[in-house]
Motif scaffolding. Sequence first.
Motif, PDB file in Angstrom:
ATOM      1  N   LEU A 109     102.236   6.897 -66.012  1.00  0.00           N
ATOM      2  CA  LEU A 109     101.996   6.027 -64.874  1.00  0.00           C
ATOM      3  C   LEU A 109     102.352   4.604 -65.289  1.00  0.00           C
ATOM      4  O   LEU A 109     101.949   4.139 -66.366  1.00  0.00           O
ATOM      5  N   ASP A 132      93.069  12.440 -58.309  1.00  0.00           N
ATOM      6  CA  ASP A 132      93.986  13.002 -57.312  1.00  0.00           C
ATOM      7  C   ASP A 132      94.958  11.914 -56.862  1.00  0.00           C
ATOM      8  O   ASP A 132      94.548  10.766 -56.615  1.00  0.00           O
ATOM      9  N   PHE A 133      96.232  12.268 -56.737  1.00  0.00           N
ATOM     10  CA  PHE A 133      97.267  11.321 -56.315  1.00  0.00           C
ATOM     11  C   PHE A 133      97.942  11.804 -55.040  1.00  0.00           C
ATOM     12  O   PHE A 133      98.130  13.002 -54.835  1.00  0.00           O
ATOM     13  N   LEU A 186     101.672  11.240 -53.369  1.00  0.00           N
ATOM     14  CA  LEU A 186     102.982  10.762 -53.786  1.00  0.00           C
ATOM     15  C   LEU A 186     103.814  10.349 -52.573  1.00  0.00           C
ATOM     16  O   LEU A 186     103.640  10.868 -51.467  1.00  0.00           O
ATOM     17  N   LYS A 214      99.503   0.694 -55.560  1.00  0.00           N
ATOM     18  CA  LYS A 214     100.414   1.781 -55.885  1.00  0.00           C
ATOM     19  C   LYS A 214     100.894   1.658 -57.326  1.00  0.00           C
ATOM     20  O   LYS A 214     100.963   0.567 -57.880  1.00  0.00           O
ATOM     21  N   TYR A 215     101.231   2.801 -57.903  1.00  0.00           N
ATOM     22  CA  TYR A 215     101.798   2.853 -59.251  1.00  0.00           C
ATOM     23  C   TYR A 215     103.110   3.619 -59.205  1.00  0.00           C
ATOM     24  O   TYR A 215     103.351   4.416 -58.275  1.00  0.00           O
ATOM     25  N   ALA A 224     103.211   6.232 -56.282  1.00  0.00           N
ATOM     26  CA  ALA A 224     102.018   7.079 -56.177  1.00  0.00           C
ATOM     27  C   ALA A 224     100.782   6.218 -55.930  1.00  0.00           C
ATOM     28  O   ALA A 224     100.712   5.071 -56.382  1.00  0.00           O
ATOM     29  N   LYS A 225      99.834   6.784 -55.215  1.00  0.00           N
ATOM     30  CA  LYS A 225      98.583   6.081 -54.920  1.00  0.00           C
ATOM     31  C   LYS A 225      97.399   7.009 -55.200  1.00  0.00           C
ATOM     32  O   LYS A 225      97.474   8.212 -54.942  1.00  0.00           O
ATOM     33  N   VAL A 226      96.339   6.437 -55.745  1.00  0.00           N
ATOM     34  CA  VAL A 226      95.159   7.235 -56.068  1.00  0.00           C
ATOM     35  C   VAL A 226      94.435   7.628 -54.791  1.00  0.00           C
ATOM     36  O   VAL A 226      94.129   6.777 -53.954  1.00  0.00           O
ATOM     37  N   LYS A 227      94.196   8.930 -54.652  1.00  0.00           N
ATOM     38  CA  LYS A 227      93.451   9.417 -53.488  1.00  0.00           C
ATOM     39  C   LYS A 227      91.960   9.490 -53.794  1.00  0.00           C
ATOM     40  O   LYS A 227      91.129   9.157 -52.948  1.00  0.00           O
ATOM     41  N   GLN A 273     100.957  16.088 -53.262  1.00  0.00           N
ATOM     42  CA  GLN A 273      99.653  15.665 -53.768  1.00  0.00           C
ATOM     43  C   GLN A 273      99.344  16.470 -55.029  1.00  0.00           C
ATOM     44  O   GLN A 273      99.563  17.687 -55.059  1.00  0.00           O
ATOM     45  N   LEU A 302     105.074   6.598 -60.746  1.00  0.00           N
ATOM     46  CA  LEU A 302     104.794   7.827 -61.501  1.00  0.00           C
ATOM     47  C   LEU A 302     106.127   8.385 -61.992  1.00  0.00           C
ATOM     48  O   LEU A 302     106.989   8.728 -61.183  1.00  0.00           O
TER      49      LEU A 302
END
Length: 450
Positions: free
Chosen positions: A431, A408-409, A411, A364-365, A376-379, A346, A367
Motif C-alpha cells: 500500500l 477490508d478494502f 478498489l 485513498k491509497y 483503494a479505500k478502507v471500508k 473488494q 494498492l
Amino acid sequence: MIQSHNAATHQNVVRFITAGSVDDGKSTLIGRLLYDTKSILVDQLESLSKTKHARVTSLDAGVDLALLTDGLEAEREQGITIDVAYRYFSTPKRKFIVADAPGHEQYTRNLVTGASQSDVAVILVDATRVDLNTQPSALLAQTKRHAAIVHLLDLRHVVFAINKMDLLDFDEQVFHAIKTSIVDLSEKIGLPEPTLIPMSALLGANVVNASKDTPWYEGPTLLEWLEALDTSPQSEKTGLRFPVQYVARQDGSASDDFRGYLGQIESGSIHVGQKITVLPENREATVSKIYLGNCSNQNPASANNEVESAQTGEAVAISLTEDIDVSRGCLFISAQDPTPPILCKQISADLCWLDSEPLSLSRKYALRHTTNTISAKVKAIKQVLDIQTLSHALETHPLTANEIGRVDFVLQKPIATDLFSQSQKTGAFILIDEATNHTVAAGMIREALN
C-alpha cells in the motif's frame, strides 16, 4: 530439463532471515556462522580487529563478529542494525543467503522486506531478557511481533535460537522454561510445532559446532538444521500466472511489427501454441513466440533467445497470434485453468502497517498488486492484533506504526487475484501513500468479498 535444473538449484540454496529484538545477537550469530564456516577473508578479519567501534571484548580472536554484517557507520556507532544486510556463505552441503534484519521496532518494514524474500526464519531470543518469574515465562514484545509477522508471511520453516545461554550457565531448566513460552506463543499465532536450539553466538556454542556445555541437548546445531532442511519446491497451488510488466513494440511503421509482453512467470509454465486467457478483460489468445530474458538492451525478437516453453521464475517476452488489447497490469493464465484467479473489487487482507502516520479511513491509497496499481479505500477495520496478549482487540482502531490487523478494502476497479494461502506472489500487495509515495503497509489477501 530446465525444470529439473531449477528444482535442483532451489533445493541447494537456502535463503534465511534472522529476526528478533535489538541486542538479541542477530548480527553476532551471522558473524559466527561466517567465521566458523571459514567464509571470512584474512584481510576482512584484520580490518575488523582494528576497528575503533568494537562493541565486544571478544573471547575469540578479539573480533566483534557483529561488524561483519553491520556495514554502515551509523550501525557501528549505535550498536544496532538499521538496514537489511545480505551475506553469502556455503558449506560442502549447501549454499546460503542470509538477511540480517534490524531488531528495532522502528525498522519493522526492513524485517518485512527481508522475510518476504526468505524461505526460513531464525528468530533469536535473548535468554537473559526472558522474565522467568511468570507462568509461562514472559517473552519480549518484539519476539512476539516478529513471530506473528513470520506467520503472516507464511514462511515454510521457523527455528527459535535461544541465545546467550552462556550467561545463564547453560541451565537446562531455563531452556525448558523458555521452550514452554515459545510453544504457547506458537499455538496462539498458529505457527507449526517449533524447533528450539540453545546456543551462544558469541562463543559459538551449537551454532556450527556442538557445545560440550549442553550435554542435555541432543538436537542439531543451527548449521546442521539448516543443511538438513527440505526446501524442494512445493506443489504449486496455482497454474500459469504471468503479470504483464511492460509492452514492447517497434516503431509501428510496418504491419508486422514485433509486439511482445514482458514480465516474470510467477507460477506454472507456458509454451508456444498454448491457449491463454488475458485478465481482467477475459480475452482468449494463443502464444506464438516466447523469448527468454526481458531483453531491455537488445531486440526481444532475437532468434538466440527464442524458446518453446518457459517455467516459474523465468523472465520472458511473449508474443500472441491475436492482436488484442494488452497493457501493464494484465494477467496471463491458462485458458483451461481449473482454479483461476478471482475477479473482485473488494478484498479483506491482513496488513502490517509500516508508516509513522496511522491508517486513515477517509483517504485513498495506491494498492500495488503484481504489476497493477489501483486506487483503494478502507471500508472497515475488522481486527487489530494485541502484541502483548496475542489476541484481537475487542474494539478496533486505525492501525499505527508496526501494528497488524485485518482490513477490508474497496478498489477503484476489479483485480484478478489469488488468496495469499494459494500464492504469495499474486496474493500479496503493498500500500502506497499517494501524497508522499512512501510504502505504508504490506498486505496479504485473505478473502475476496464479491
